[in-house]
Design a protein around this motif. Sequence first.
Motif, PDB file in Angstrom:
ATOM      1  N   GLU A  26     153.033  59.201 -54.644  1.00  0.00           N
ATOM      2  CA  GLU A  26     151.825  58.964 -53.839  1.00  0.00           C
ATOM      3  C   GLU A  26     150.751  58.216 -54.610  1.00  0.00           C
ATOM      4  N   HIS A  27     150.889  58.128 -55.920  1.00  0.00           N
ATOM      5  CA  HIS A  27     149.919  57.400 -56.741  1.00  0.00           C
ATOM      6  C   HIS A  27     150.353  55.965 -57.045  1.00  0.00           C
ATOM      7  N   PHE A  28     151.542  55.594 -56.596  1.00  0.00           N
ATOM      8  CA  PHE A  28     152.144  54.336 -57.024  1.00  0.00           C
ATOM      9  C   PHE A  28     151.235  53.124 -56.779  1.00  0.00           C
ATOM     10  N   GLU A  29     150.725  52.977 -55.569  1.00  0.00           N
ATOM     11  CA  GLU A  29     149.911  51.799 -55.252  1.00  0.00           C
ATOM     12  C   GLU A  29     148.626  51.776 -56.077  1.00  0.00           C
ATOM     13  N   LEU A  32     149.358  50.660 -59.766  1.00  0.00           N
ATOM     14  CA  LEU A  32     149.618  49.235 -59.947  1.00  0.00           C
ATOM     15  C   LEU A  32     148.395  48.377 -59.636  1.00  0.00           C
ATOM     16  N   ALA A  33     147.520  48.862 -58.757  1.00  0.00           N
ATOM     17  CA  ALA A  33     146.357  48.060 -58.362  1.00  0.00           C
ATOM     18  C   ALA A  33     145.204  48.171 -59.341  1.00  0.00           C
ATOM     19  N   GLY A  34     145.152  49.234 -60.123  1.00  0.00           N
ATOM     20  CA  GLY A  34     144.006  49.484 -60.979  1.00  0.00           C
ATOM     21  C   GLY A  34     144.253  49.122 -62.427  1.00  0.00           C
ATOM     22  N   PRO A  35     143.277  49.402 -63.282  1.00  0.00           N
ATOM     23  CA  PRO A  35     143.416  49.151 -64.724  1.00  0.00           C
ATOM     24  C   PRO A  35     144.387  50.154 -65.352  1.00  0.00           C
ATOM     25  N   ARG A  36     144.804  49.870 -66.565  1.00  0.00           N
ATOM     26  CA  ARG A  36     145.697  50.771 -67.300  1.00  0.00           C
ATOM     27  C   ARG A  36     144.880  51.948 -67.820  1.00  0.00           C
ATOM     28  N   GLU A  37     144.927  53.060 -67.097  1.00  0.00           N
ATOM     29  CA  GLU A  37     144.077  54.210 -67.423  1.00  0.00           C
ATOM     30  C   GLU A  37     144.775  55.255 -68.274  1.00  0.00           C
ATOM     31  N   VAL A  38     146.085  55.170 -68.416  1.00  0.00           N
ATOM     32  CA  VAL A  38     146.826  56.180 -69.172  1.00  0.00           C
ATOM     33  C   VAL A  38     147.755  55.493 -70.162  1.00  0.00           C
ATOM     34  N   GLY A  39     148.211  56.271 -71.148  1.00  0.00           N
ATOM     35  CA  GLY A  39     149.055  55.705 -72.190  1.00  0.00           C
ATOM     36  C   GLY A  39     150.528  55.663 -71.840  1.00  0.00           C
ATOM     37  N   ILE A 261     149.419  65.334 -69.172  1.00  0.00           N
ATOM     38  CA  ILE A 261     148.775  66.196 -68.179  1.00  0.00           C
ATOM     39  C   ILE A 261     149.813  66.490 -67.101  1.00  0.00           C
ATOM     40  N   GLU A 262     150.221  67.755 -66.993  1.00  0.00           N
ATOM     41  CA  GLU A 262     151.184  68.164 -65.965  1.00  0.00           C
ATOM     42  C   GLU A 262     150.427  68.673 -64.739  1.00  0.00           C
ATOM     43  N   TRP A 263     150.645  68.042 -63.604  1.00  0.00           N
ATOM     44  CA  TRP A 263     150.025  68.482 -62.345  1.00  0.00           C
ATOM     45  C   TRP A 263     151.047  68.207 -61.250  1.00  0.00           C
ATOM     46  N   ASP A 264     151.916  69.183 -60.998  1.00  0.00           N
ATOM     47  CA  ASP A 264     153.077  68.988 -60.131  1.00  0.00           C
ATOM     48  C   ASP A 264     152.935  69.581 -58.744  1.00  0.00           C
ATOM     49  N   ASN A 265     151.982  70.474 -58.550  1.00  0.00           N
ATOM     50  CA  ASN A 265     151.770  71.115 -57.247  1.00  0.00           C
ATOM     51  C   ASN A 265     150.318  70.920 -56.825  1.00  0.00           C
ATOM     52  N   ASP A 266     150.093  70.850 -55.501  1.00  0.00           N
ATOM     53  CA  ASP A 266     148.744  70.547 -54.994  1.00  0.00           C
ATOM     54  C   ASP A 266     148.193  69.312 -55.713  1.00  0.00           C
ATOM     55  N   VAL A 267     149.009  68.268 -55.759  1.00  0.00           N
ATOM     56  CA  VAL A 267     148.680  67.072 -56.541  1.00  0.00           C
ATOM     57  C   VAL A 267     147.415  66.406 -55.996  1.00  0.00           C
ATOM     58  N   PRO A 268     146.438  66.105 -56.870  1.00  0.00           N
ATOM     59  CA  PRO A 268     145.181  65.509 -56.409  1.00  0.00           C
ATOM     60  C   PRO A 268     145.316  63.990 -56.242  1.00  0.00           C
ATOM     61  N   GLN A 269     144.240  63.361 -55.813  1.00  0.00           N
ATOM     62  CA  GLN A 269     144.187  61.908 -55.763  1.00  0.00           C
ATOM     63  C   GLN A 269     144.262  61.342 -57.186  1.00  0.00           C
ATOM     64  N   TRP A 270     144.696  60.081 -57.297  1.00  0.00           N
ATOM     65  CA  TRP A 270     144.879  59.449 -58.585  1.00  0.00           C
ATOM     66  C   TRP A 270     143.631  59.501 -59.469  1.00  0.00           C
TER      67      TRP A 270
END
Length: 297
Positions: A26-29, A32-39, A261-270
């Motif tokens: 659900e975070h895919f778009e 890819l559309a934003g800056p590189r925020e994670v390593g 950062i593990e967040w596998d349930n009740d996943v928030p917005q990107w």
Amino acid sequence: MTGLKLASTRGAGPLPGRAGVGFKPEHFEAILAGPREVGFFEVHAETYMGDGGPPHRRLEAIRARYPLSLHGVGLSIGSPRPLDRDHLARLEGLIGRYEPAQFSEHLAWSSHDEGFLADLLPLPYDDETLAIVSRHIDQTQEALGLRMLLENPSTYVQFSDSAIAETEFLAEVARRTGCGLLLDVNNVYVSATNHGFDPFAYLAAFPLRHVGEIHLAGYADATDDQGAPLLIDAHNSPVRAAVWALYQETIGRLGPTPTLIEWDNDVPQWPVLAAEARRADAAMARSANAKGLRHAV
């Protein structure tokens, strides 16, 4: 352990000493559309054991832009039954396809006879279990051709006949097999609360020299049958303040270390998930700055 000789020729090199997150479709778009925020990104290996389709197309696009880590949940490293060779073959195929920087699994068991259990179950820490776990890690590293990381568990019961401390058990497994360790700081805090030990003392005894990755996550509050606090490793909320404090202590000793950062349930917005990663990056920067100031003095 002959498989370790292949570790430098398979995979895409080490993960950066930055924060990463678990990839969620659900975070895919937004990714890819934003800056590189994670390593880096990490995925559960079993999710991608199918042959193709949208899941693989998305992961291929992520892998083209970011380092990748594979995290397994199905090897059942601690089970007395032999490893599932078909499962190992599927893992080998995934590693060949995506060339992840790392592969990790849990110190747990999840299979019995011909069945698989929908949980990661604890182990007694004794010589018999040590031999089983070490043998299975040797076989896994040999089959996959790379050094794996073994994760400390979150536990809710303990075995009365355990004869070896968990930290000593992990250190001996690493010594015998050459594997690395994945230090899940949330698991440390959850188990410490559930069993009444000091998480900072556990950390002081942990064989940090073997750590190749750290996990952070949120836990859920519950109570046991006697009304005592019981924490659940739920992966459904932000990292708690007590876990951040333990993490700061950890990287104060280790320095910047790949941190998921593990967040596998009740996943928030990107943006919410990315903000948690930035918080871990900031903690690593504080630790690095503090070390620099001490060295300057």
